[in-house]
Write an enzyme that holds these catalytic residues in place. Structure first.
Site, PDB file in Angstrom:
ATOM      1  N   TYR A 439       5.975 -31.257 -51.844  1.00 60.84           N
ATOM      2  CA  TYR A 439       7.279 -31.826 -52.344  1.00 60.84           C
ATOM      3  C   TYR A 439       8.243 -30.805 -52.813  1.00 60.84           C
ATOM      4  O   TYR A 439       7.992 -29.650 -53.073  1.00 60.84           O
ATOM      5  CB  TYR A 439       7.325 -33.041 -52.873  1.00 60.84           C
ATOM      6  CG  TYR A 439       6.782 -33.003 -54.460  1.00 60.84           C
ATOM      7  CD1 TYR A 439       6.440 -31.863 -55.170  1.00 60.84           C
ATOM      8  CD2 TYR A 439       6.546 -34.158 -54.908  1.00 60.84           C
ATOM      9  CE1 TYR A 439       6.188 -32.064 -56.329  1.00 60.84           C
ATOM     10  CE2 TYR A 439       6.277 -34.247 -56.382  1.00 60.84           C
ATOM     11  CZ  TYR A 439       5.928 -33.238 -57.123  1.00 60.84           C
ATOM     12  OH  TYR A 439       5.435 -33.250 -58.373  1.00 60.84           O
ATOM     13  N   GLU A 440       9.671 -31.161 -52.661  1.00 56.72           N
ATOM     14  CA  GLU A 440      10.874 -30.200 -52.895  1.00 56.72           C
ATOM     15  C   GLU A 440      10.667 -29.155 -51.819  1.00 56.72           C
ATOM     16  O   GLU A 440      11.197 -28.173 -52.160  1.00 56.72           O
ATOM     17  CB  GLU A 440      10.617 -29.696 -54.298  1.00 56.72           C
ATOM     18  CG  GLU A 440      10.915 -30.875 -55.245  1.00 56.72           C
ATOM     19  CD  GLU A 440      12.058 -31.571 -55.167  1.00 56.72           C
ATOM     20  OE1 GLU A 440      12.909 -31.245 -54.716  1.00 56.72           O
ATOM     21  OE2 GLU A 440      11.953 -32.779 -55.712  1.00 56.72           O
ATOM     22  N   GLY A 441      10.283 -29.290 -50.563  1.00 58.02           N
ATOM     23  CA  GLY A 441      10.292 -28.546 -49.657  1.00 58.02           C
ATOM     24  C   GLY A 441       8.565 -27.789 -49.401  1.00 58.02           C
ATOM     25  O   GLY A 441       8.485 -26.994 -50.750  1.00 58.02           O
TER      26      GLY A 441
END
Lengths: 597, 251
Positions: A439-441
């Site tokens: 997550y978050e890229g």
């Protein structure tokens, strides 16, 4: 059940000896950041995490969150812990005093965040998201929205979310469809569905503020047509109390591998009332200010999990007796030696330790740069610090979370079968760590951000600035004959980093796949060098202080130097292999016919 | 109401202690220090009384080197109003010496209540509170698990084996506090920041010559390894024989 012991001793070294944290108090706005206050805060914040937050971790994982007719019940104890966190001021420690915050530096916040994540990642997601909304509104909202909402987030009364992802638009946010239609009064009506929304619905606070990416009717297609909106679960009434229920509902929650106490929600927006935050069509850029902070936060999650797994693995290895040491019996009166005497157990534990203490120093160094970026009176100093933070963000996010997955697995391995069963809690750390790489890229997105965006920016300005700092540290270390071998190994790794960067710059122009195929290896090399930089510095300071006398005891300095040696002799050499695979080019992955898969 | 709480800085009891080379104390390297457990309960109880009353003050007092300021600051960050350090190079083992120094400070001021933990978690003598009471000519109630003050008069509950007793007394008085009275609060971040601005006075400790000193400290002897005499029912006769003849616990 695993225990969490806050790494206060290591932080005392970082704050007093490795970095000049006392100097933060001289920056404008940090007058309260007296070193004594920061050290006491570490101590008491650590104790709070140990005693109040950590005991909820394993039961929270077992119980998970429960969805019932649109409401979400978090694990037992979460609501009271959230209130306690906010009341004591830990939630708002780095927030602006104008809105009720404590105005303390990010250097402290990063340390406390590591402890919160280590104690209970699922729980810590909720305050983390609330602070994301705080930062988004603080940076981009107008005065009216800020005055209405910020004090209520800071006090812990209201929490928040970041609503980006849709079912068909994850990494590629240009594809999102959620629509915002302006009302005559300046508000908008939002319609669409968001998925994977952490903390999207819960019972911790009386209101939840969603920061939502959506398209206005006149929006151009792609990423340049996205705007950011604030959509509260309850629209505040004239007194600022939660009023009418807004049309945003939690349709379901996900069943996940890890962070099972964190509610991951599907949110339906059905003509929900929202307000534009920042300028129209510039929402993605605005969201990125919090995405960058969130990426650093995810890196800290990895650090925290690796650290808590390490602590529990060492405690077990000290007690557990199996077999005899290969160099001769160590405890003849016992029926077996402690597994801590086995070379391979030590090899694993030292990997964890060198990773954790190196990463912790790097996180603290980066947090210090954030404080300089935010507060230094000289704009050229601020700009340089901003470059360093921008460069380090993808490295910390990806290298720390990849390292955390390795470290938490070593933690399981150290306990053998007892690591694999649930009773000791070691397998939970692995499951909780896994999401950090996604997550978050994803970590590939981080690698592309580093290799394709941060490196070329200003013809390599960020890297040049960073390498100047690294080479200065190298030159200092070279003056200490005790550090010659470490300095030598580090110098070679720095050269590999430069060669990797050169390869990307020359090959990448002709063919983007050359960047894509090399980016992850490059980020790993970068991570090893950045952590190596911190180990060289720790070794240098420890080597000086063990002679001249410092604030820590002799054994602490000796252990630092020995851990540094392990890092330089057994971890940093990875950069050699990584450079070979990086240089092998894109052909070996791209020369494969589509129909051969 | 004006309350003094006397607190002691002690090593964290979770660690394994080593005896120092001179054998008269513990090796302090690597030790972590904190407020003694029972003193934490006393501070909490005092703060709750002050908060209930909505007025008054809680003054924390500690005797020792400058390191005790950290413990005093902790009590201030919990909510105490001010602090006094009675400075000396080391804390004497002799409780009477400590009590004399405390009494000479506390006797000069007007406190309604002087509170202590039931005993310190390191030396566990439990004498300083009663001795201060004696020196000041005040009534003392030890090991209170509940405490209530109404209109200048106090009632305290003391736990007994299988029961409890309730003691009534007039103020001013000395009380020592048992655990269970109130769980000590965690210092909040706001409290820590506020504590920095609260007054902490340092005065020389008026210590008499100690009449007791530690002559020597010993660790418990190493436990000898156990012996496995066999397995299952076959081992029973041998085990019985050993218990009778070697251990002499069976007749």
């Amino acid at each position: 059940m695993p225990t969490f012991r806050a790494p206060v001793v290591d932080y005392r070294f970082l704050f007093r000896e490795l970095f000049d944290v006392a100097s933060l108090a001289s920056l404008p706005g940090y007058v309260n950041a007296d070193l004594d206050v920061l050290l006491t805060a570490l101590e008491e914040g650590g104790r709070f995490c140990e005693d109040v937050i950590a005991p909820l971790n394993m039961p929270g994982d077992a119980a998970g969150c429960r969805w019932e007719a649109g409401d979400v019940k978090t694990p037992e104890g979460f609501p009271a812990a959230y209130a306690a966190l906010a009341d004591a001021g830990w939630l708002s420690l780095a927030c602006d005093p104008a809105y009720g915050g404590q105005g303390l530096p990010f250097t402290l916040r990063f340390a406390i965040d590591e402890m919160l994540y280590a104690a209970n990642l699922s729980f810590a997601m909720y305050p983390g998201l609330a602070l994301g909304v705080y930062e988004g509104l603080y940076a981009h909202a107008g005065t009216a929205l800020k005055e209405l909402y910020l004090p209520r987030v800071v006090s812990g009364k209201w929490a928040g979310t970041m609503c980006l992802t849709e079912a068909h638009a994850g990494t590629d946010l240009g594809l999102i469809r959620t629509a915002a239609v302006p009302n005559p009064d300046g508000s908008c009506l939002l319609t669409g569905q968001k998925v994977f929304i952490s903390a999207g619905e819960h019972d911790l606070t009386e209101n939840i503020l969603h920061l939502v990416l959506a398209r206005l009717p006149d929006a151009p297609p792609g990423t340049h047509g996205i705007s950011m909106f604030l959509v509260p679960k309850f629209v505040p009434d004239a007194n600022g109390a939660p009023g009418a229920r807004n049309a945003v509902f939690c349709r379901s929650i996900e069943h996940k591998m890890g962070i099972r106490g964190s509610a991951t929600c599907v949110l339906d927006f059905d003509r929900a009332t929202g307000w534009l935050v920042g300028e129209p069509h510039k929402g993605l850029r605005a969201m990125f200010t919090l995405m960058n902070a969130a990426r650093l936060g995810v890196g800290l999650q990895g650090l925290g999990l690796a650290g808590v797994s390490y602590g529990n693995a060492v405690a077990y290895a000290r007690e557990r007796r199996q077999g005899r040491s290969l160099s001769g019996v160590k405890d003849p009166q016992a029926s077996a030696d402690r597994i801590l005497h086995h070379a391979d157990i030590r090899r694993g534990l030292l990997w964890m330790r060198a990773f954790v203490e190196g990463a912790r120093a790097l996180a603290t160094w980066t947090a210090f740069q954030i404080d300089v970026e935010l507060r230094h009176p000289d704009s050229s100093v601020r700009e340089e610090a901003a470059d360093l933070v921008a460069l380090m963000t993808p490295v910390i996010k990806a290298f720390f979370t990849d390292g955390a997955f390795v470290a938490t697995n070593i933690g399981v391995q150290t306990l053998g079968g007892h690591g694999y069963i649930r009773d000791y809690g070691m397998e939970q750390f692995v499951r909780d760590a896994r999401i950090g790489q996604i997550y978050e890229g994803t970590n590939y997105v981080q690698a592309l951000d580093l290799a394709g965006r941060k490196l070329p920016d200003g013809n390599g300005r960020m890297l040049r600035r960073y390498l100047a700092i690294v080479r200065a540290e190298l030159a200092e270390a070279e003056r200490d004959p005790n550090l010659a071998a470490m300095a030598n190994a580090f110098g070679a790794a720095v050269n590999r980093l430069s060669r990797g960067a050169m390869h990307l710059a020359t090959k990448g122009i002709a063919n983007g796949d050359e960047v894509g195929a090399a980016a992850s290896d490059f980020l790993q090399i970068f991570g090893y060098v950045a952590v190596g930089h911190m180990w060289l510095r720790q070794a240098r300071v420890a080597s000086q202080r063990r002679v001249t006398g410092g604030k820590m005891d002799q054994r602490f300095y000796d252990a630092k130097i020995r851990t540094a040696r392990y890092f330089f002799e057994r971890m940093l050499p990875q950069t050699e292999t990584l450079l070979v695979t990086l240089m092998s080019g894109a052909g070996n992955v791209m020369d494969f016919d589509d129909d051969a898969w | 109401m004006r309350i003094a709480v006397c607190i002691k800085r002690v090593p964290d009891m979770d660690v394994k202690f080593r005896i120092a080379g001179h054998a008269k104390g513990v090796d302090e390297t690597g030790l972590k220090y904190d407020m003694a457990d029972f003193d934490g309960y006393a501070v909490e109880a005092a703060l709750q009384m002050m908060e209930k009353e909505g007025a008054g003050e809680v003054v924390v007092v500690s005797l020792g080197p400058d390191a005790v300021q950290e413990t005093l600051r902790k009590a201030l960050s919990m909510g105490a109003t001010s602090a006094i350090q009675l400075k000396c190079d080391e804390v004497p083992f002799d409780g009477f010496a400590v009590a004399s120094a405390l009494a000479s400070e506390l006797g000069g001021a007007t406190y309604d209540l002087i509170m202590f933990g039931r005993m310190s978690t390191d030396n566990a003598n439990g004498v300083v509170g009663p001795m201060v009471a004696e020196l000041l000519g005040l009534p003392v109630v030890t090991a209170c698990s509940k405490l209530e003050i109404v209109a200048g008069r106090g009632t305290a509950r003391r736990e007994l084996e299988g029961g409890a007793e309730f003691v009534a007394f007039d103020l001013p008085a000395v009380v020592t506090i048992d655990e269970g009275i109130a769980r000590p609060r965690y210092p909040s971040l706001k409290g820590i920041m506020a504590a920095k601005k609260k007054p902490l006075a340092t005065k020389p400790a008026n210590l008499p010559e100690p009449r007791l000193v530690i002559a020597r400290m010993d660790l418990p002897p190493e436990r000898k390894a156990g012996r496995i005499v066999g397995e299952g029912a076959a081992a029973v006769p041998e085990l019985v024989r050993l218990l009778q003849q070697e251990a002499k616990v069976l007749a």
